[in-house]
Design an enzyme around this catalytic site. Structure first.
Site, PDB file in Angstrom:
ATOM      1  N   GLY A  30     -78.910-109.182 -48.440  1.00  0.00           N
ATOM      2  CA  GLY A  30     -78.929-110.338 -47.548  1.00  0.00           C
ATOM      3  C   GLY A  30     -77.630-111.128 -47.557  1.00  0.00           C
ATOM      4  O   GLY A  30     -77.113-111.507 -46.495  1.00  0.00           O
ATOM      5  N   ALA A  31     -77.088-111.389 -48.747  1.00  0.00           N
ATOM      6  CA  ALA A  31     -75.849-112.174 -48.825  1.00  0.00           C
ATOM      7  C   ALA A  31     -74.695-111.413 -48.177  1.00  0.00           C
ATOM      8  O   ALA A  31     -73.904-111.978 -47.424  1.00  0.00           O
ATOM      9  CB  ALA A  31     -75.542-112.488 -50.296  1.00  0.00           C
ATOM     10  N   GLY A  84     -71.915-104.928 -52.389  1.00  0.00           N
ATOM     11  CA  GLY A  84     -73.293-105.276 -52.075  1.00  0.00           C
ATOM     12  C   GLY A  84     -73.546-105.123 -50.582  1.00  0.00           C
ATOM     13  O   GLY A  84     -72.605-105.224 -49.773  1.00  0.00           O
ATOM     14  N   GLY A 107     -69.675-118.894 -56.987  1.00  0.00           N
ATOM     15  CA  GLY A 107     -70.839-118.987 -56.122  1.00  0.00           C
ATOM     16  C   GLY A 107     -71.336-120.410 -55.940  1.00  0.00           C
ATOM     17  O   GLY A 107     -72.000-120.715 -54.940  1.00  0.00           O
ATOM     18  N   ARG A 120     -77.201 -97.961 -47.243  1.00  0.00           N
ATOM     19  CA  ARG A 120     -77.377 -99.358 -46.820  1.00  0.00           C
ATOM     20  C   ARG A 120     -76.036 -99.959 -46.397  1.00  0.00           C
ATOM     21  O   ARG A 120     -75.964-100.739 -45.450  1.00  0.00           O
ATOM     22  CB  ARG A 120     -77.909-100.151 -48.015  1.00  0.00           C
ATOM     23  CG  ARG A 120     -79.240-100.792 -47.736  1.00  0.00           C
ATOM     24  CD  ARG A 120     -79.693-101.557 -48.946  1.00  0.00           C
ATOM     25  NE  ARG A 120     -80.238-102.843 -48.555  1.00  0.00           N
ATOM     26  CZ  ARG A 120     -80.592-103.776 -49.423  1.00  0.00           C
ATOM     27  NH1 ARG A 120     -80.435-103.582 -50.720  1.00  0.00           N
ATOM     28  NH2 ARG A 120     -81.082-104.919 -49.000  1.00  0.00           N
ATOM     29  N   ALA A 132     -70.415-114.516 -55.414  1.00  0.00           N
ATOM     30  CA  ALA A 132     -71.591-115.248 -54.917  1.00  0.00           C
ATOM     31  C   ALA A 132     -72.502-115.676 -56.064  1.00  0.00           C
ATOM     32  O   ALA A 132     -73.304-116.597 -55.917  1.00  0.00           O
ATOM     33  CB  ALA A 132     -72.365-114.392 -53.920  1.00  0.00           C
ATOM     34  N   THR A 163     -76.452 -98.228 -53.129  1.00  0.00           N
ATOM     35  CA  THR A 163     -77.110 -97.346 -52.159  1.00  0.00           C
ATOM     36  C   THR A 163     -76.203 -97.277 -50.936  1.00  0.00           C
ATOM     37  O   THR A 163     -76.206 -98.175 -50.090  1.00  0.00           O
ATOM     38  CB  THR A 163     -78.490 -97.920 -51.761  1.00  0.00           C
ATOM     39  OG1 THR A 163     -79.202 -98.245 -52.963  1.00  0.00           O
ATOM     40  CG2 THR A 163     -79.293 -96.944 -50.921  1.00  0.00           C
ATOM     41  N   LYS A 209     -86.355-115.183 -46.063  1.00  0.00           N
ATOM     42  CA  LYS A 209     -85.230-115.361 -45.143  1.00  0.00           C
ATOM     43  C   LYS A 209     -85.283-114.453 -43.916  1.00  0.00           C
ATOM     44  O   LYS A 209     -84.890-114.862 -42.827  1.00  0.00           O
ATOM     45  CB  LYS A 209     -83.901-115.121 -45.879  1.00  0.00           C
ATOM     46  CG  LYS A 209     -83.492-116.251 -46.810  1.00  0.00           C
ATOM     47  CD  LYS A 209     -82.142-115.909 -47.445  1.00  0.00           C
ATOM     48  CE  LYS A 209     -81.562-117.048 -48.230  1.00  0.00           C
ATOM     49  NZ  LYS A 209     -80.161-116.803 -48.606  1.00  0.00           N
ATOM     50  N   ASN A 245     -81.605-119.307 -43.260  1.00  0.00           N
ATOM     51  CA  ASN A 245     -81.740-120.121 -44.474  1.00  0.00           C
ATOM     52  C   ASN A 245     -81.924-121.600 -44.164  1.00  0.00           C
ATOM     53  O   ASN A 245     -82.087-122.398 -45.084  1.00  0.00           O
ATOM     54  CB  ASN A 245     -80.549-119.917 -45.421  1.00  0.00           C
ATOM     55  CG  ASN A 245     -79.295-120.589 -44.937  1.00  0.00           C
ATOM     56  OD1 ASN A 245     -79.185-120.945 -43.759  1.00  0.00           O
ATOM     57  ND2 ASN A 245     -78.328-120.777 -45.819  1.00  0.00           N
TER      58      ASN A 245
HETATM   59  P1  NAP Z   1     -80.393-108.636 -52.197  1.00  0.00           P
HETATM   60  O1  NAP Z   1     -80.664-108.773 -50.754  1.00  0.00           O
HETATM   61  O2  NAP Z   1     -81.486-108.290 -53.128  1.00  0.00           O
HETATM   62  O3  NAP Z   1     -79.196-107.562 -52.354  1.00  0.00           O
HETATM   63  C1  NAP Z   1     -78.714-107.220 -53.627  1.00  0.00           C
HETATM   64  C2  NAP Z   1     -77.514-106.284 -53.501  1.00  0.00           C
HETATM   65  O4  NAP Z   1     -76.969-106.078 -54.800  1.00  0.00           O
HETATM   66  C3  NAP Z   1     -77.855-104.896 -52.950  1.00  0.00           C
HETATM   67  O5  NAP Z   1     -76.752-104.430 -52.231  1.00  0.00           O
HETATM   68  C4  NAP Z   1     -78.087-104.082 -54.226  1.00  0.00           C
HETATM   69  O6  NAP Z   1     -77.786-102.718 -54.083  1.00  0.00           O
HETATM   70  C5  NAP Z   1     -77.044-104.696 -55.141  1.00  0.00           C
HETATM   71  N1  NAP Z   1     -77.424-104.593 -56.543  1.00  0.00           N
HETATM   72  C6  NAP Z   1     -78.460-105.219 -57.161  1.00  0.00           C
HETATM   73  N2  NAP Z   1     -78.478-104.919 -58.468  1.00  0.00           N
HETATM   74  C7  NAP Z   1     -77.450-104.059 -58.670  1.00  0.00           C
HETATM   75  C8  NAP Z   1     -76.960-103.373 -59.820  1.00  0.00           C
HETATM   76  N3  NAP Z   1     -77.520-103.534 -61.026  1.00  0.00           N
HETATM   77  N4  NAP Z   1     -75.881-102.575 -59.675  1.00  0.00           N
HETATM   78  C9  NAP Z   1     -75.301-102.418 -58.465  1.00  0.00           C
HETATM   79  N5  NAP Z   1     -75.716-103.035 -57.335  1.00  0.00           N
HETATM   80  C10 NAP Z   1     -76.785-103.853 -57.454  1.00  0.00           C
HETATM   81  O7  NAP Z   1     -79.773-110.003 -52.789  1.00  0.00           O
HETATM   82  P2  NAP Z   1     -78.896-111.089 -52.002  1.00  0.00           P
HETATM   83  O8  NAP Z   1     -79.790-112.105 -51.420  1.00  0.00           O
HETATM   84  O9  NAP Z   1     -77.941-110.367 -51.131  1.00  0.00           O
HETATM   85  O10 NAP Z   1     -78.130-111.798 -53.209  1.00  0.00           O
HETATM   86  C11 NAP Z   1     -77.096-111.146 -53.914  1.00  0.00           C
HETATM   87  C12 NAP Z   1     -76.468-112.148 -54.895  1.00  0.00           C
HETATM   88  O11 NAP Z   1     -75.842-113.191 -54.159  1.00  0.00           O
HETATM   89  C13 NAP Z   1     -77.491-112.838 -55.818  1.00  0.00           C
HETATM   90  O12 NAP Z   1     -76.916-112.980 -57.091  1.00  0.00           O
HETATM   91  C14 NAP Z   1     -77.687-114.186 -55.167  1.00  0.00           C
HETATM   92  O13 NAP Z   1     -78.045-115.188 -56.100  1.00  0.00           O
HETATM   93  C15 NAP Z   1     -76.289-114.447 -54.633  1.00  0.00           C
HETATM   94  N6  NAP Z   1     -76.269-115.389 -53.516  1.00  0.00           N
HETATM   95  C16 NAP Z   1     -75.520-116.491 -53.656  1.00  0.00           C
HETATM   96  C17 NAP Z   1     -75.438-117.398 -52.636  1.00  0.00           C
HETATM   97  C18 NAP Z   1     -74.590-118.614 -52.822  1.00  0.00           C
HETATM   98  O14 NAP Z   1     -74.643-119.512 -51.977  1.00  0.00           O
HETATM   99  N7  NAP Z   1     -73.804-118.683 -53.874  1.00  0.00           N
HETATM  100  C19 NAP Z   1     -76.124-117.195 -51.436  1.00  0.00           C
HETATM  101  C20 NAP Z   1     -76.891-116.023 -51.313  1.00  0.00           C
HETATM  102  C21 NAP Z   1     -76.967-115.127 -52.376  1.00  0.00           C
HETATM  103  P3  NAP Z   1     -78.866-101.656 -53.506  1.00  0.00           P
HETATM  104  O15 NAP Z   1     -78.782-101.790 -52.001  1.00  0.00           O
HETATM  105  O16 NAP Z   1     -78.400-100.368 -54.006  1.00  0.00           O
HETATM  106  O17 NAP Z   1     -80.199-102.092 -54.055  1.00  0.00           O
END
Ligand code: NAP
Length: 270
Positions: free
Chosen positions: A125-126, A122, A231, A150, A208, A147, A65, A85
């Site tokens: 990316g989302a 969070g 989500g 971030r 999400a 973190t 992305k 996306n």
């Molecule tokens: P990403 O870029 O990898 O970011 C993940 C975020 O979650 C970061 O802020 C990370 O914190 C935090 N995190 C991960 N594991 C954690 C844990 N065990 N405890 C606390 N914080 C944690 O992922 P993303 O693309 O943003 O996606 C996030 C979620 O949204 C996923 O579940 C994805 O499937 C969902 N999503 C849904 C849609 C939808 O249309 N429904 C669209 C996009 C994404 P750190 O910065 O500390 O690592």
């Protein structure tokens, strides 16, 4: 016949072909939608190859992305989020959009709420897309992240946002109207990023996470009398926004919702 698709790595469990195939069928559009497994080393070739082959549009998922931006012109939403996306190949260079922004805006438009304070958990990316959508709609956003640095970086890119640690998030629930989980916490587990006992009927709660469709956070929100949105709804709305960009007509949302519902009963990711 027009060809559309989704690129990602991995890509096996994507729900997008089901949604878009149902959409094309519902509108009798002569088009096909294909999932393409594209590894990072082949991304640039995949984009120029898609343009050369006359592909009409591509969705983009993890891990491409952000990287894909360098091969595209960007809409204002995609530029502000720093991620794409959806690609429209009707122009040269192709145009990259981020329909997670329009997807959340559509969800917000569908519920009786006015901009107030929002807590996003969070900063990945989302959260980047959703914080931009909320900011643009006039919400004041608090970003809580494991973190915290971030969260600070992201907050600095928004007009009315602040950053807190994940540990401080529960203490902020009382002062916010909307809560949005943009972490994977709750995906495939019974965990929640927040203390459900502190949710109330005054909160709008959006998760999400869409696998499972009914997460611990949503269950707690419903028990508290909050408005609870899953989500799968965000997934549906971002797909509808992509359809509308590509086809210049309203998306057949009910057909897409039904197809997504069937797809999510199996294990699916975007
Ligand atoms: P990403 O870029 O990898 O970011 C993940 C975020 O979650 C970061 O802020 C990370 O914190 C935090 N995190 C991960 N594991 C954690 C844990 N065990 N405890 C606390 N914080 C944690 O992922 P993303 O693309 O943003 O996606 C996030 C979620 O949204 C996923 O579940 C994805 O499937 C969902 N999503 C849904 C849609 C939808 O249309 N429904 C669209 C996009 C994404 P750190 O910065 O500390 O690592």
């Amino acid at each position: 016949m027009d060809i559309y698709g989704v690129i990602g790595d991995p890509i096996e469990h994507t729900a997008s072909p089901a949604m878009f195939t149902a959409a094309f069928d519902a509108h009798a559009v002569d088009a096909a939608y294909v999932a393409f497994h594209v590894q990072p080393a082949h991304l640039e070739d995949a984009i120029s190859g898609a343009a050369a082959l006359g592909i009409s549009g591509l969705n983009v998922t993890i891990p491409h992305k952000e990287t894909v931006c360098r091969y595209l012109d960007l809409t204002g939403d995609a530029a502000a989020v720093g991620a794409v996306n959806t690609i429209d190949f009707s122009t040269t260079p192709p145009m990259g959009d981020n329909t997670d922004v329009a997807g959340l805006a559509a969800v917000l438009d569908s519920i009786p709420t006015t901009p107030g304070r929002a807590l996003i958990v969070g900063a990945g990316g989302a959260a980047r897309a959703y914080s931009f959508a909320l900011d643009a709609a006039g919400w004041e956003v608090v970003i809580a992240n494991r973190t915290v640095e971030r969260a600070r970086t992201l907050a600095a890119e928004r007009s009315a946002a602040s950053a807190i640690t994940l540990e401080a998030a529960n203490d902020h629930l009382e002062g916010v109207d909307l809560v949005l989980n943009a972490t994977p916490i709750g995906m495939g587990t019974d965990e929640s990023p927040l203390d459900g006992g502190r949710l109330t009927e005054h909160h709008v709660v959006i998760d999400a996470v869409y696998q499972p469709r009914y997460t611990r956070l949503l269950a707690d929100a419903e028990a508290a009398g909050s408005v609870a949105i899953g989500g799968d709804r965000l997934l549906l709305e971002q797909a509808c926004a992509a359809y509308e960009r590509w086809r210049n007509e309203p998306a057949p949302i009910e057909a897409m919702r039904e197809a997504l519902g069937r797809s999510l009963t199996r294990e699916a990711c975007v």
